[in-house]
Enzyme design. Structure first.
Site, short mmCIF file in Angstrom:
data_model
loop_
_atom_site.label_atom_id
_atom_site.label_comp_id
_atom_site.label_asym_id
_atom_site.label_seq_id
_atom_site.Cartn_x
_atom_site.Cartn_y
_atom_site.Cartn_z
N TYR A 100 -12.00 11.65 2.60
CA TYR A 100 -12.90 12.34 2.12
C TYR A 100 -12.92 14.10 2.52
O TYR A 100 -13.40 15.08 1.66
CB TYR A 100 -14.25 12.13 2.55
CG TYR A 100 -14.16 10.68 2.04
CD1 TYR A 100 -13.96 10.39 1.05
CD2 TYR A 100 -15.03 9.52 2.93
CE1 TYR A 100 -14.42 8.65 0.29
CE2 TYR A 100 -15.31 9.28 2.49
CZ TYR A 100 -15.02 7.98 1.49
OH TYR A 100 -15.07 7.38 0.68
N TYR B 298 -17.85 9.87 -10.59
CA TYR B 298 -19.01 8.84 -11.45
C TYR B 298 -19.95 8.56 -10.52
O TYR B 298 -20.25 8.89 -9.83
CB TYR B 298 -17.46 7.82 -11.27
CG TYR B 298 -17.66 6.89 -9.78
CD1 TYR B 298 -16.21 6.81 -9.37
CD2 TYR B 298 -18.43 5.77 -9.76
CE1 TYR B 298 -16.64 5.94 -7.76
CE2 TYR B 298 -18.25 5.02 -9.04
CZ TYR B 298 -17.61 5.72 -7.93
OH TYR B 298 -17.62 4.05 -7.03
N ARG C 299 -11.20 6.94 5.33
CA ARG C 299 -11.41 7.19 4.25
C ARG C 299 -11.71 8.45 4.42
O ARG C 299 -12.66 9.48 3.39
CB ARG C 299 -13.04 6.22 3.90
CG ARG C 299 -12.25 5.63 3.06
CD ARG C 299 -12.96 4.51 2.37
NE ARG C 299 -13.82 3.78 2.78
CZ ARG C 299 -13.66 2.60 3.21
NH1 ARG C 299 -12.28 2.24 3.66
NH2 ARG C 299 -14.85 1.86 4.14
C1 LIG Z 1 -18.79 5.48 -2.74
S1 LIG Z 1 -19.86 4.56 -3.87
C2 LIG Z 1 -20.34 5.78 -5.34
C3 LIG Z 1 -21.47 4.91 -6.05
C4 LIG Z 1 -21.69 6.08 -6.76
N1 LIG Z 1 -21.53 7.25 -6.67
C5 LIG Z 1 -22.62 5.98 -7.97
O1 LIG Z 1 -23.66 6.98 -8.30
O2 LIG Z 1 -22.92 4.92 -8.79
C6 LIG Z 1 -19.53 2.92 -4.31
C7 LIG Z 1 -20.03 1.76 -4.62
O3 LIG Z 1 -21.18 1.99 -5.29
C8 LIG Z 1 -20.98 0.40 -6.34
N2 LIG Z 1 -21.01 0.46 -7.28
C9 LIG Z 1 -19.40 1.39 -7.62
N3 LIG Z 1 -19.48 1.00 -9.40
C10 LIG Z 1 -20.33 0.12 -9.68
C11 LIG Z 1 -20.40 -0.61 -10.73
N4 LIG Z 1 -19.30 0.19 -11.53
N5 LIG Z 1 -21.27 -0.87 -10.88
C12 LIG Z 1 -22.30 -1.56 -10.07
N6 LIG Z 1 -21.77 -0.92 -8.51
C13 LIG Z 1 -20.49 -0.66 -8.84
C14 LIG Z 1 -20.33 -0.35 -5.40
O4 LIG Z 1 -21.53 -0.63 -4.70
C15 LIG Z 1 -19.60 0.39 -4.80
O5 LIG Z 1 -18.83 -0.46 -3.75
#
Ligand SMILES: C[S@@+](CC[C@H](N)C(=O)[O-])C[C@H]1O[C@@H](n2cnc3c(N)ncnc32)[C@H](O)[C@@H]1O
Length: 256
Positions: free
Chosen positions: A58, A80, A54
């Protein structure tokens, strides 16, 4: 986070006014929606590949963004949730752009964290709230406070030292359970949470005992919330010190 509703007017305006838009989104449908806002939307999704680090992905994203910045374009990266929460490429792009003399700005968004407070009815100020990337919790010696909430990110790929897998199996989650069991009983109830990314969806809110976590389905987009397991312990020494200060400062006020 949720298509249509979780975008600020300012974020929308940055997208519309950019020359080039890069999309780091979790959902293909959200990407289609973004395509309607701008004619030049370039997906960052193809950089991900199972088996590829990753970190390499990135760095390629940052290179793609910076190439357009250096070409004199107005560039908007759309990620997102909150672009600065558990996200390396947005921070790095801004850091490099600024170091090269280009103005760069991060616009906050609605994170999975914000959604979980709303959907689960949690106020992080009530007992306090720790956040950890799940693998980091295993790789390093951290101090968990079981009187506070604990939020674990990226549990779906916990323990992946290669940075190249999209998921890890029950044996890896068992290691997480063993680490958490130092501070929590195995029957302590955790919440597997996923916020809705489409307005028609409901959030996933699934309760599971700590000891059963290895067998539970935890995917890339799930976050695990560990509620407090013990009551807050009063610090009598500090309270006595503060009470003495109250008396002393009241006395000073009286003299003045
Ligand atoms: C790389 S991070 C990105 C987080 C993103 N930037 C945010 O602000 O939520 C990815 C992690 O975010 C969390 N995540 C992403 N999508 C999610 C969702 N729909 N609901 C809950 N947690 C989420 C999970 O823990 C996932 O492993």
């Amino acid at each position: 986070m949720t298509l249509g509703s979780h975008i600020s007017p300012l974020a929308r305006s940055h997208i519309e006014q950019a020359d080039v838009v890069f999309a780091g989104l979790s959902d293909g449908i959200v990407e289609l929606w973004l395509n309607k806002m701008h004619t030049d939307v370039r997906s960052l999704q193809p950089y991900y590949r199972e088996g590829k680090s990753r970190m390499q992905t990135y760095r390629q994203m940052v290179d793609a963004i910076l190439t357009e910045v250096r070409a004199g374009k107005r560039v908007c990266g759309v990620f997102y949730g909150h672009p600065g929460v558990f996200a390396w490429a947005p921070h790095k792009s801004i850091e490099i752009a600024r170091s090269e003399g280009y103005p760069a700005h991060m616009e906050p968004g609605i994170s999975a964290e914000d959604c979980l407070y709303a959907d689960l009815g949690i106020d992080p100020g009530r007992f306090g709230c720790q956040h950890f990337e799940a693998s980091q919790l295993l790789f390093y010696q951290r101090r968990i406070d079981p009187t506070a909430y604990l939020v674990l990110w990226q549990v779906g790929l916990v323990g992946d030292q290669s940075l190249a897998r999209f998921s890890t199996g029950p044996a890896y989650k068992q290691v997480l359970v063993d680490v958490l069991a130092r501070d929590y009983p195995l029957d302590h109830e955790l919440i597997i949470y996923r916020s809705a990314t489409l307005p028609i969806q409901q959030p996933r809110i699934e309760r599971v005992r700590l000891g059963d976590l290895p067998q539970a389905k935890v995917e890339m987009a799930d976050t695990v919330v560990v509620p407090p397991a013990r009551p807050l312990q009063p610090d009598t020494e500090i309270r006595a010190r503060l009470a003495a200060l109250d008396i002393a400062t009241a006395g000073e006020a009286g003299v003045a």
